[in-house]
Design a protein around this motif. Structure first.
Motif, mmCIF file in Angstrom:
data_model
loop_
_atom_site.group_PDB
_atom_site.id
_atom_site.type_symbol
_atom_site.label_atom_id
_atom_site.label_comp_id
_atom_site.label_asym_id
_atom_site.label_seq_id
_atom_site.Cartn_x
_atom_site.Cartn_y
_atom_site.Cartn_z
ATOM 1 N N ALA A 27 0.844 -1.210 0.000
ATOM 2 C CA ALA A 27 0.000 0.000 0.000
ATOM 3 C C ALA A 27 0.872 1.250 0.000
ATOM 4 O O ALA A 27 0.601 2.208 -0.734
ATOM 5 C CB ALA A 27 -0.933 -0.009 1.210
ATOM 6 N N ALA A 28 1.929 1.253 0.798
ATOM 7 C CA ALA A 28 2.820 2.416 0.869
ATOM 8 C C ALA A 28 3.498 2.666 -0.479
ATOM 9 O O ALA A 28 3.598 3.812 -0.929
ATOM 10 C CB ALA A 28 3.861 2.209 1.968
ATOM 11 N N LEU A 29 3.961 1.603 -1.131
ATOM 12 C CA LEU A 29 4.616 1.767 -2.434
ATOM 13 C C LEU A 29 3.642 2.234 -3.509
ATOM 14 O O LEU A 29 3.988 3.065 -4.355
ATOM 15 C CB LEU A 29 5.294 0.468 -2.854
ATOM 16 C CG LEU A 29 6.530 0.078 -2.050
ATOM 17 C CD1 LEU A 29 7.066 -1.275 -2.518
ATOM 18 C CD2 LEU A 29 7.603 1.140 -2.131
ATOM 19 N N GLU A 30 2.423 1.716 -3.480
ATOM 20 C CA GLU A 30 1.410 2.178 -4.437
ATOM 21 C C GLU A 30 1.163 3.665 -4.264
ATOM 22 O O GLU A 30 1.100 4.415 -5.245
ATOM 23 C CB GLU A 30 0.098 1.416 -4.218
ATOM 24 C CG GLU A 30 0.098 -0.005 -4.705
ATOM 25 C CD GLU A 30 -1.181 -0.744 -4.313
ATOM 26 O OE1 GLU A 30 -2.176 -0.096 -3.921
ATOM 27 O OE2 GLU A 30 -1.181 -1.991 -4.395
ATOM 28 N N LEU A 31 1.008 4.099 -3.022
ATOM 29 C CA LEU A 31 0.759 5.516 -2.762
ATOM 30 C C LEU A 31 1.965 6.371 -3.158
ATOM 31 O O LEU A 31 1.804 7.451 -3.725
ATOM 32 C CB LEU A 31 0.412 5.730 -1.286
ATOM 33 C CG LEU A 31 -0.973 5.217 -0.878
ATOM 34 C CD1 LEU A 31 -1.096 5.145 0.638
ATOM 35 C CD2 LEU A 31 -2.064 6.104 -1.466
ATOM 36 N N ALA A 32 3.175 5.881 -2.879
ATOM 37 C CA ALA A 32 4.385 6.636 -3.237
ATOM 38 C C ALA A 32 4.529 6.767 -4.753
ATOM 39 O O ALA A 32 5.101 7.739 -5.242
ATOM 40 C CB ALA A 32 5.622 5.970 -2.641
ATOM 41 N N ALA A 33 4.008 5.815 -5.485
ATOM 42 C CA ALA A 33 4.041 5.900 -6.947
ATOM 43 C C ALA A 33 3.020 6.909 -7.467
ATOM 44 O O ALA A 33 3.164 7.427 -8.573
ATOM 45 C CB ALA A 33 3.782 4.526 -7.558
ATOM 46 N N GLU A 34 2.021 7.202 -6.658
ATOM 47 C CA GLU A 34 0.934 8.095 -7.085
ATOM 48 C C GLU A 34 1.105 9.544 -6.652
ATOM 49 O O GLU A 34 0.608 10.442 -7.307
ATOM 50 C CB GLU A 34 -0.397 7.602 -6.504
ATOM 51 C CG GLU A 34 -0.840 6.274 -7.043
ATOM 52 C CD GLU A 34 -2.023 5.691 -6.271
ATOM 53 O OE1 GLU A 34 -2.634 6.415 -5.448
ATOM 54 O OE2 GLU A 34 -2.332 4.514 -6.490
ATOM 55 N N ARG A 35 1.776 9.771 -5.519
ATOM 56 C CA ARG A 35 1.867 11.137 -4.989
ATOM 57 C C ARG A 35 3.155 11.347 -4.208
ATOM 58 O O ARG A 35 3.805 10.390 -3.823
ATOM 59 C CB ARG A 35 0.659 11.461 -4.122
ATOM 60 C CG ARG A 35 0.482 10.539 -2.935
ATOM 61 C CD ARG A 35 -0.729 10.893 -2.111
ATOM 62 N NE ARG A 35 -1.860 10.085 -2.528
ATOM 63 C CZ ARG A 35 -2.889 9.831 -1.769
ATOM 64 N NH1 ARG A 35 -2.991 10.347 -0.580
ATOM 65 N NH2 ARG A 35 -3.875 9.079 -2.203
ATOM 66 N N GLU A 36 3.486 12.611 -3.973
ATOM 67 C CA GLU A 36 4.673 12.957 -3.189
ATOM 68 C C GLU A 36 4.537 12.399 -1.778
ATOM 69 O O GLU A 36 3.437 12.262 -1.250
ATOM 70 C CB GLU A 36 4.850 14.476 -3.119
ATOM 71 C CG GLU A 36 5.195 15.127 -4.443
ATOM 72 C CD GLU A 36 6.557 14.721 -4.980
ATOM 73 O OE1 GLU A 36 7.442 14.328 -4.189
ATOM 74 O OE2 GLU A 36 6.741 14.788 -6.205
ATOM 75 N N LEU A 37 5.667 12.103 -1.159
ATOM 76 C CA LEU A 37 5.653 11.526 0.176
ATOM 77 C C LEU A 37 4.975 12.436 1.197
ATOM 78 O O LEU A 37 4.320 11.955 2.120
ATOM 79 C CB LEU A 37 7.077 11.216 0.643
ATOM 80 C CG LEU A 37 7.882 10.234 -0.190
ATOM 81 C CD1 LEU A 37 9.179 9.888 0.517
ATOM 82 C CD2 LEU A 37 7.102 8.983 -0.513
ATOM 83 N N SER A 38 5.135 13.749 1.021
ATOM 84 C CA SER A 38 4.513 14.684 1.962
ATOM 85 C C SER A 38 2.988 14.591 1.938
ATOM 86 O O SER A 38 2.328 15.018 2.884
ATOM 87 C CB SER A 38 4.955 16.116 1.654
ATOM 88 O OG SER A 38 4.572 16.476 0.336
ATOM 89 N N GLY A 39 2.440 14.020 0.884
ATOM 90 C CA GLY A 39 0.989 13.864 0.774
ATOM 91 C C GLY A 39 0.482 12.498 1.210
ATOM 92 O O GLY A 39 -0.678 12.165 0.988
ATOM 93 N N ILE A 40 1.346 11.700 1.828
ATOM 94 C CA ILE A 40 0.963 10.361 2.277
ATOM 95 C C ILE A 40 0.960 10.332 3.800
ATOM 96 O O ILE A 40 1.953 10.693 4.431
ATOM 97 C CB ILE A 40 1.937 9.288 1.748
ATOM 98 C CG1 ILE A 40 1.966 9.286 0.226
ATOM 99 C CG2 ILE A 40 1.560 7.908 2.282
ATOM 100 C CD1 ILE A 40 3.053 8.405 -0.373
ATOM 101 N N THR A 41 -0.138 9.906 4.372
ATOM 102 C CA THR A 41 -0.236 9.781 5.824
ATOM 103 C C THR A 41 -0.445 8.313 6.198
ATOM 104 O O THR A 41 -0.753 7.480 5.334
ATOM 105 C CB THR A 41 -1.413 10.598 6.372
ATOM 106 O OG1 THR A 41 -2.633 10.030 5.862
ATOM 107 C CG2 THR A 41 -1.319 12.076 5.969
ATOM 108 N N VAL A 42 -0.326 8.034 7.472
ATOM 109 C CA VAL A 42 -0.610 6.682 7.966
ATOM 110 C C VAL A 42 -2.059 6.325 7.664
ATOM 111 O O VAL A 42 -2.365 5.188 7.300
ATOM 112 C CB VAL A 42 -0.288 6.575 9.473
ATOM 113 C CG1 VAL A 42 -0.852 5.299 10.076
ATOM 114 C CG2 VAL A 42 1.216 6.639 9.693
ATOM 115 N N ALA A 43 -2.936 7.298 7.767
ATOM 116 C CA ALA A 43 -4.359 7.050 7.469
ATOM 117 C C ALA A 43 -4.543 6.630 6.012
ATOM 118 O O ALA A 43 -5.337 5.735 5.714
ATOM 119 C CB ALA A 43 -5.188 8.292 7.780
ATOM 120 N N HIS A 44 -3.805 7.275 5.097
ATOM 121 C CA HIS A 44 -3.888 6.888 3.681
ATOM 122 C C HIS A 44 -3.438 5.446 3.477
ATOM 123 O O HIS A 44 -4.055 4.685 2.741
ATOM 124 C CB HIS A 44 -3.012 7.798 2.808
ATOM 125 C CG HIS A 44 -3.485 9.203 2.725
ATOM 126 N ND1 HIS A 44 -2.664 10.262 2.986
ATOM 127 C CD2 HIS A 44 -4.686 9.738 2.411
ATOM 128 C CE1 HIS A 44 -3.333 11.394 2.829
ATOM 129 N NE2 HIS A 44 -4.574 11.100 2.485
#
Length: 195
Positions: A27-44
């Motif tokens: 899940a973390a890698l999918e999100l990192a591929a989609e958006r900047e790290l600053s836009g990723i939270t634990v909730a995401h």
């Protein structure tokens, strides 16, 4: 209660824990591929992995610890490619293995840009520095011309690792894309130049 030890006394990790961690890393890698790290939270990450936030915190102290763990396999693969390259006393011409390093990074370009970019992960950068320095130190120790003391080896290894990461970041963050083989050629010349 089920036995969690092996015949050798080592603690065995519950398969459910392994599955949950794999789910969170994915899940973390999918999100990192989609958006900047600053836009990723634990909730995401929790939402993407279809678990609750408390589950994430049972496995990782924070988002950056999770991201670093998620990238560990990628870092291991990068260092394996780097290990095939003569980083110490290398040839004048760019070795094909050095171009393979850049091709490897290019295959995960978005993730490396995000992890090493301005909003990236300091933990990832530190881990990359550590792994590259360890590989350079290994090659230095094996080289007949390498430093003869531990302090000299460590210093030279960290200097080389910092230079490599600096070149890598320059390439990843350049406004105009440069093909991996061309960048490897320029980087090899810059890193091995004595003029």
């Amino acid at each position: 209660m089920p036995d969690t030890t092996t015949d050798h006394g080592a603690k065995r990790v519950d398969p459910r824990v392994l599955r949950t961690r794999a789910l969170l890393r994915s899940a973390a890698l999918e999100l990192a591929a989609e958006r900047e790290l600053s836009g990723i939270t634990v909730a995401h990450v929790a939402e993407r992995a279809t678990v609750n936030r408390a589950t994430v915190y049972q496995h990782y102290s924070d988002r950056d610890a999770l991201l670093l763990d998620a990238m560990e396999d990628e870092l291991t693969a990068l260092v394996a490619v780097l290990a095939r390259c003569p980083l110490v006393d290398g040839p004048v011409r760019t070795p094909p293995a050095f171009a393979d390093v850049f091709r490897h990074v290019e295959s995960q370009l978005v993730l490396y840009r995000r992890m090493l970019g301005p909003c990236g992960s300091a933990r990832f950068l530190n881990r990359l520095q550590q792994l590259v320095a360890e590989e350079v130190a290994r090659q230095l120790t094996a080289s007949p011309a390498g430093p003869r003391n531990g302090a000299g080896t460590a210093l030279r290894a960290h200097c080389a690792a910092g230079a490599f990461i600096g070149v890598l970041r320059h390439w990843l963050l350049a406004p105009e894309p440069v093909e991996a083989a061309a960048m490897a050629e320029g980087a090899w010349h810059a890193l091995s130049s004595t003029d």
